[in-house]
Motif scaffolding. Structure first.
Motif, PDB file in Angstrom:
ATOM      1  N   ASN A 164     -25.722 -33.773 -47.893  1.00  7.00           N
ATOM      2  CA  ASN A 164     -24.874 -34.844 -48.456  1.00  7.00           C
ATOM      3  C   ASN A 164     -23.581 -35.095 -47.668  1.00  7.00           C
ATOM      4  O   ASN A 164     -22.539 -35.367 -48.263  1.00  7.00           O
ATOM      5  CB  ASN A 164     -24.539 -34.555 -49.928  1.00  7.00           C
ATOM      6  CG  ASN A 164     -25.793 -34.290 -50.745  1.00  7.00           C
ATOM      7  OD1 ASN A 164     -26.808 -34.945 -50.544  1.00  7.00           O
ATOM      8  ND2 ASN A 164     -25.725 -33.316 -51.635  1.00  7.00           N
ATOM      9  N   ARG A 184     -20.738 -27.231 -46.666  1.00  6.75           N
ATOM     10  CA  ARG A 184     -22.023 -27.913 -46.549  1.00  6.75           C
ATOM     11  C   ARG A 184     -22.429 -28.078 -45.080  1.00  6.75           C
ATOM     12  O   ARG A 184     -23.606 -27.956 -44.738  1.00  6.75           O
ATOM     13  CB  ARG A 184     -21.976 -29.264 -47.287  1.00  6.75           C
ATOM     14  CG  ARG A 184     -21.736 -29.084 -48.774  1.00  6.75           C
ATOM     15  CD  ARG A 184     -22.326 -30.194 -49.613  1.00  6.75           C
ATOM     16  NE  ARG A 184     -21.826 -31.514 -49.298  1.00  6.75           N
ATOM     17  CZ  ARG A 184     -20.780 -32.087 -49.883  1.00  6.75           C
ATOM     18  NH1 ARG A 184     -20.112 -31.422 -50.801  1.00  6.75           N
ATOM     19  NH2 ARG A 184     -20.402 -33.299 -49.552  1.00  6.75           N
ATOM     20  N   SER A 210     -15.924 -27.657 -59.839  1.00  4.61           N
ATOM     21  CA  SER A 210     -16.922 -28.730 -59.717  1.00  4.61           C
ATOM     22  C   SER A 210     -17.567 -28.698 -58.332  1.00  4.61           C
ATOM     23  O   SER A 210     -18.759 -28.951 -58.179  1.00  4.61           O
ATOM     24  CB  SER A 210     -16.276 -30.094 -59.963  1.00  4.61           C
ATOM     25  OG  SER A 210     -15.255 -30.318 -59.006  1.00  4.61           O
ATOM     26  N   SER A 214     -21.585 -27.956 -57.115  1.00  4.71           N
ATOM     27  CA  SER A 214     -22.401 -28.819 -56.238  1.00  4.71           C
ATOM     28  C   SER A 214     -22.935 -28.024 -55.044  1.00  4.71           C
ATOM     29  O   SER A 214     -24.068 -28.231 -54.619  1.00  4.71           O
ATOM     30  CB  SER A 214     -21.612 -30.048 -55.786  1.00  4.71           C
ATOM     31  OG  SER A 214     -20.634 -29.694 -54.850  1.00  4.71           O
ATOM     32  N   ASP A 217     -25.805 -25.864 -56.413  1.00  3.02           N
ATOM     33  CA  ASP A 217     -26.990 -26.713 -56.655  1.00  3.02           C
ATOM     34  C   ASP A 217     -27.701 -27.028 -55.342  1.00  3.02           C
ATOM     35  O   ASP A 217     -28.928 -27.008 -55.256  1.00  3.02           O
ATOM     36  CB  ASP A 217     -26.584 -28.029 -57.336  1.00  3.02           C
ATOM     37  CG  ASP A 217     -26.362 -27.845 -58.829  1.00  3.02           C
ATOM     38  OD1 ASP A 217     -26.907 -26.881 -59.388  1.00  3.02           O
ATOM     39  OD2 ASP A 217     -25.626 -28.656 -59.428  1.00  3.02           O
ATOM     40  N   LEU A 218     -26.893 -27.310 -54.314  1.00  4.31           N
ATOM     41  CA  LEU A 218     -27.448 -27.614 -52.990  1.00  4.31           C
ATOM     42  C   LEU A 218     -28.236 -26.417 -52.452  1.00  4.31           C
ATOM     43  O   LEU A 218     -29.370 -26.556 -51.972  1.00  4.31           O
ATOM     44  CB  LEU A 218     -26.313 -27.983 -52.031  1.00  4.31           C
ATOM     45  CG  LEU A 218     -26.700 -28.111 -50.561  1.00  4.31           C
ATOM     46  CD1 LEU A 218     -27.616 -29.313 -50.358  1.00  4.31           C
ATOM     47  CD2 LEU A 218     -25.463 -28.239 -49.691  1.00  4.31           C
TER      48      LEU A 218
END
Length: 281
Positions: A164, A184, A210, A214, A217-218
């Motif tokens: 993302n 990421r 938050s 994420s 989850d990734l």
């Protein structure tokens, strides 16, 4: 024995000490050390006889307080630190017969570049912060022998979209990114050569809740999609509960408890694990 019963990674009696050791602390009596520190010669026994296996597609969590030896263990696994003694085997390397820790520095580089990826707690250790994001991925691919620029660009773009990072920012340097975006990019870089093993060292520490969610989850979705084996270090039992199939608990350089994550969280045996679990409730 089926292929799923053969560990992807097997670690036996890994030891790492900082300092020479002396007659006092080599004494097998438990009273010889204060926690994992020798007051006579100043040696710290960061990892003491750590053994575990990781199976295909499994997430192994390692939890413990600060100073328990879990990050030192990860540094040894990725050859950022030399082990003092111990054995390590990867099933896809030399048929799982060669001790990784006794290999030459050239072979260790090969293992790092082809068979492992690592995501560091501090992105400055895992990324060239002034390179473009896609350049960071290309660097890992080049280290593994890739020379085709088109292929590297395509692979970099594919991975950055998976984690993302917007297309228009892939040529931007990670120093301009938030902490969550930097992590990421690190994940994309670590996965660039499709390694069978991914090492994650406190990857959500310091991120907003938050953003933590994420990133977790990734990791979960990529792990399922790629069926990759992960060794995940955290001091946060919430992270372990979300991601890990099995969990080791470390204290003062030693593994004091291990088992299925649910079992450890619902019925902890060691007093330290009990206090850790109760602090989560």
């Amino acid at each position: 024995m089926t292929e799923f019963e053969v560990p992807v990674l097997s670690i036996k009696n890994l030891n790492k000490q900082f300092g020479p050791g002396c007659d006092h602390c080599r004494n097998p009596e438990p009273m010889a050390l204060i926690k994992n520190y020798c007051s006579v010669c100043g040696t710290v026994y960061a990892c003491r006889d750590v053994s575990f296996d990781v199976y295909p597609g499994e997430v192994l969590g390692i939890v413990g307080e600060s100073g328990s030896g879990k990050s030192t263990l990860m540094q040894c696994l990725y050859f950022d630190q030399e082990t003092t003694s111990g054995e390590g085997y990867i099933s896809s390397y030399q048929n799982g017969l060669k001790n990784l820790f006794e290999e030459s520095s050239q072979q260790k580089r090969y293992i790092r570049n082809h068979l492992m990826g690592k995501v560091y707690q501090n992105p400055l250790l895992g990324l060239k912060i002034d390179f473009s994001s896609i350049g960071n991925i290309a660097e890992k691919l080049i280290a593994a022998g890739s020379r085709n620029v088109g292929m590297m660009e395509a692979r970099g773009s594919e991975l950055l979209s998976k984690v993302n990072i917007p297309v228009h920012r892939r040529k931007e340097a990670p120093k301009n990114f938030s902490g969550g975006m930097q992590q990421r990019v690190q994940i994309a870089k670590a996965l660039s050569n499709q390694p069978p093993i991914l090492l994650l060292d406190e990857v959500t520490t310091g991120l907003d809740l938050s953003v933590q969610a994420s990133v977790l989850d990734l990791i979960k979705s990529l792990q399922r999609e790629m069926n990759i084996s992960i060794v995940l270090v955290s001091h946060d039992l919430g992270v372990i509960r979300m991601l890990a199939d099995r969990t080791l608990v470390m204290l003062e350089g030693q593994v004091i408890e291990q088992g299925l994550t649910d079992q450890i969280l619902e019925d902890p045996q060691a007093p330290f694990t009990q206090s850790l679990v109760h602090s989560l409730l």
